[in-house]
Design a protein around this motif. Structure first.
Motif, PDB file in Angstrom:
ATOM      1  N   VAL A  43       0.844  -1.199   0.000  1.00 30.31           N
ATOM      2  CA  VAL A  43       0.000   0.000   0.000  1.00 30.31           C
ATOM      3  C   VAL A  43       0.880   1.251   0.000  1.00 30.31           C
ATOM      4  O   VAL A  43       0.729   2.137  -0.849  1.00 30.31           O
ATOM      5  CB  VAL A  43      -0.984   0.008   1.195  1.00 30.31           C
ATOM      6  CG1 VAL A  43      -1.753   1.322   1.248  1.00 30.31           C
ATOM      7  CG2 VAL A  43      -1.934  -1.171   1.110  1.00 30.31           C
ATOM      8  N   ASP A  44       1.817   1.327   0.928  1.00 28.88           N
ATOM      9  CA  ASP A  44       2.692   2.504   1.006  1.00 28.88           C
ATOM     10  C   ASP A  44       3.596   2.624  -0.214  1.00 28.88           C
ATOM     11  O   ASP A  44       3.782   3.719  -0.753  1.00 28.88           O
ATOM     12  CB  ASP A  44       3.549   2.458   2.276  1.00 28.88           C
ATOM     13  CG  ASP A  44       2.726   2.700   3.525  1.00 28.88           C
ATOM     14  OD1 ASP A  44       1.685   3.376   3.444  1.00 28.88           O
ATOM     15  OD2 ASP A  44       3.130   2.212   4.597  1.00 28.88           O
ATOM     16  N   GLN A  79      -7.342  -1.002   0.007  1.00 31.39           N
ATOM     17  CA  GLN A  79      -6.600   0.049   0.715  1.00 31.39           C
ATOM     18  C   GLN A  79      -5.864   0.956  -0.268  1.00 31.39           C
ATOM     19  O   GLN A  79      -5.840   2.180  -0.097  1.00 31.39           O
ATOM     20  CB  GLN A  79      -5.593  -0.567   1.693  1.00 31.39           C
ATOM     21  CG  GLN A  79      -6.207  -1.192   2.909  1.00 31.39           C
ATOM     22  CD  GLN A  79      -5.138  -1.815   3.790  1.00 31.39           C
ATOM     23  OE1 GLN A  79      -4.163  -1.165   4.123  1.00 31.39           O
ATOM     24  NE2 GLN A  79      -5.321  -3.074   4.155  1.00 31.39           N
ATOM     25  N   ILE A  80      -5.280   0.357  -1.298  1.00 36.04           N
ATOM     26  CA  ILE A  80      -4.587   1.156  -2.324  1.00 36.04           C
ATOM     27  C   ILE A  80      -5.580   2.057  -3.034  1.00 36.04           C
ATOM     28  O   ILE A  80      -5.343   3.256  -3.203  1.00 36.04           O
ATOM     29  CB  ILE A  80      -3.855   0.241  -3.334  1.00 36.04           C
ATOM     30  CG1 ILE A  80      -2.675  -0.465  -2.659  1.00 36.04           C
ATOM     31  CG2 ILE A  80      -3.381   1.052  -4.548  1.00 36.04           C
ATOM     32  CD1 ILE A  80      -2.022  -1.530  -3.507  1.00 36.04           C
ATOM     33  N   ARG A  81      -6.704   1.499  -3.442  1.00 34.37           N
ATOM     34  CA  ARG A  81      -7.706   2.295  -4.168  1.00 34.37           C
ATOM     35  C   ARG A  81      -8.249   3.438  -3.310  1.00 34.37           C
ATOM     36  O   ARG A  81      -8.434   4.556  -3.806  1.00 34.37           O
ATOM     37  CB  ARG A  81      -8.828   1.392  -4.655  1.00 34.37           C
ATOM     38  CG  ARG A  81      -8.410   0.538  -5.825  1.00 34.37           C
ATOM     39  CD  ARG A  81      -9.573  -0.251  -6.419  1.00 34.37           C
ATOM     40  NE  ARG A  81      -9.136  -0.945  -7.613  1.00 34.37           N
ATOM     41  CZ  ARG A  81      -8.656  -2.182  -7.625  1.00 34.37           C
ATOM     42  NH1 ARG A  81      -8.562  -2.866  -6.505  1.00 34.37           N
ATOM     43  NH2 ARG A  81      -8.280  -2.747  -8.753  1.00 34.37           N
ATOM     44  N   LEU A  82      -8.496   3.178  -2.036  1.00 31.57           N
ATOM     45  CA  LEU A  82      -8.998   4.235  -1.157  1.00 31.57           C
ATOM     46  C   LEU A  82      -7.965   5.343  -0.979  1.00 31.57           C
ATOM     47  O   LEU A  82      -8.306   6.525  -1.020  1.00 31.57           O
ATOM     48  CB  LEU A  82      -9.404   3.658   0.202  1.00 31.57           C
ATOM     49  CG  LEU A  82     -10.701   2.864   0.221  1.00 31.57           C
ATOM     50  CD1 LEU A  82     -10.905   2.207   1.582  1.00 31.57           C
ATOM     51  CD2 LEU A  82     -11.895   3.730  -0.141  1.00 31.57           C
ATOM     52  N   LYS A  89      -8.656  13.115  -4.890  1.00 34.68           N
ATOM     53  CA  LYS A  89      -9.627  14.089  -4.387  1.00 34.68           C
ATOM     54  C   LYS A  89      -8.907  15.359  -3.926  1.00 34.68           C
ATOM     55  O   LYS A  89      -9.358  16.473  -4.207  1.00 34.68           O
ATOM     56  CB  LYS A  89     -10.432  13.458  -3.241  1.00 34.68           C
ATOM     57  CG  LYS A  89     -11.599  14.276  -2.770  1.00 34.68           C
ATOM     58  CD  LYS A  89     -12.374  13.481  -1.729  1.00 34.68           C
ATOM     59  CE  LYS A  89     -13.461  14.317  -1.104  1.00 34.68           C
ATOM     60  NZ  LYS A  89     -14.164  13.578  -0.055  1.00 34.68           N
ATOM     61  N   ARG A  90      -7.785  15.210  -3.217  1.00 37.73           N
ATOM     62  CA  ARG A  90      -7.000  16.370  -2.772  1.00 37.73           C
ATOM     63  C   ARG A  90      -6.445  17.138  -3.960  1.00 37.73           C
ATOM     64  O   ARG A  90      -6.483  18.368  -3.991  1.00 37.73           O
ATOM     65  CB  ARG A  90      -5.846  15.930  -1.863  1.00 37.73           C
ATOM     66  CG  ARG A  90      -6.276  15.465  -0.499  1.00 37.73           C
ATOM     67  CD  ARG A  90      -5.099  15.299   0.456  1.00 37.73           C
ATOM     68  NE  ARG A  90      -3.947  14.604  -0.066  1.00 37.73           N
ATOM     69  CZ  ARG A  90      -3.767  13.285  -0.020  1.00 37.73           C
ATOM     70  NH1 ARG A  90      -4.683  12.506   0.529  1.00 37.73           N
ATOM     71  NH2 ARG A  90      -2.667  12.733  -0.499  1.00 37.73           N
ATOM     72  N   VAL A  91      -5.940  16.419  -4.949  1.00 38.24           N
ATOM     73  CA  VAL A  91      -5.376  17.064  -6.140  1.00 38.24           C
ATOM     74  C   VAL A  91      -6.467  17.837  -6.874  1.00 38.24           C
ATOM     75  O   VAL A  91      -6.267  18.977  -7.282  1.00 38.24           O
ATOM     76  CB  VAL A  91      -4.718  16.024  -7.069  1.00 38.24           C
ATOM     77  CG1 VAL A  91      -4.384  16.622  -8.420  1.00 38.24           C
ATOM     78  CG2 VAL A  91      -3.462  15.463  -6.413  1.00 38.24           C
ATOM     79  N   ALA A 108     -15.814   4.352  -2.335  1.00 41.39           N
ATOM     80  CA  ALA A 108     -14.984   5.257  -3.120  1.00 41.39           C
ATOM     81  C   ALA A 108     -15.204   5.019  -4.605  1.00 41.39           C
ATOM     82  O   ALA A 108     -15.256   3.884  -5.045  1.00 41.39           O
ATOM     83  CB  ALA A 108     -13.514   5.037  -2.782  1.00 41.39           C
ATOM     84  N   PRO A 109     -15.323   6.119  -5.380  1.00 44.38           N
ATOM     85  CA  PRO A 109     -15.364   5.942  -6.819  1.00 44.38           C
ATOM     86  C   PRO A 109     -14.036   5.387  -7.301  1.00 44.38           C
ATOM     87  O   PRO A 109     -13.021   5.515  -6.626  1.00 44.38           O
ATOM     88  CB  PRO A 109     -15.591   7.352  -7.366  1.00 44.38           C
ATOM     89  CG  PRO A 109     -15.743   8.249  -6.209  1.00 44.38           C
ATOM     90  CD  PRO A 109     -15.452   7.489  -4.973  1.00 44.38           C
TER      91      PRO A 109
END
Length: 119
Positions: A43-44, A79-82, A89-91, A108-109
């Motif tokens: 994930v990281d 977890q990766i997708r979220l 979303k932030r971008v 999440a979309p």
């Protein structure tokens, strides 16, 4: 760990080839030890690489991610997708990429759909 460190420390344009190396090991060697080893930090590792590359490489990384069901657990992939959703979303909102993510949405979309909207 060597491959994961390479992915994290590489220049942005070299992260995808290192991810392809990991992908090739997992899919061709098919040794559960590799899958478990890469899963620990996937994930990281993946999200760090995704967040540091440009949209063209991000699109290719999304395609790679879509090939991983059956190799990595559904929980890790979710977890990766979220996390990617939160980053995109932030971008989209114009926030700096380093802003701490908010709570995860219930559903999440697709990051692929969000990235396509931004292109």
């Amino acid at each position: 760990e060597v491959i994961e460190k390479r992915i994290v420390s590489a220049f942005p344009e070299h992260k995808l080839p290192a991810l392809y190396l990991m992908d090739s090991i997992v899919k061709n060697v098919r040794d559960p030890r590799y899958i478990l080893g890469f899963s620990k930090h996937l994930v990281d590792t993946f999200c760090s690489a995704f967040e540091s590359t440009e949209k063209g490489l991000q699109t290719q990384m999304l395609r790679l991610l879509d090939t991983w069901p059956g190799y990595f657990s559904a929980d890790i992939l979710e977890q990766i997708r979220l996390r990617m959703f939160q980053y995109l979303k932030r971008v989209k909102a114009g926030a700096p990429a380093a802003t701490a993510p908010g709570p995860a949405p219930a559903a999440a979309p697709s990051p692929t759909a969000m990235l396509a909207q931004q292109l």
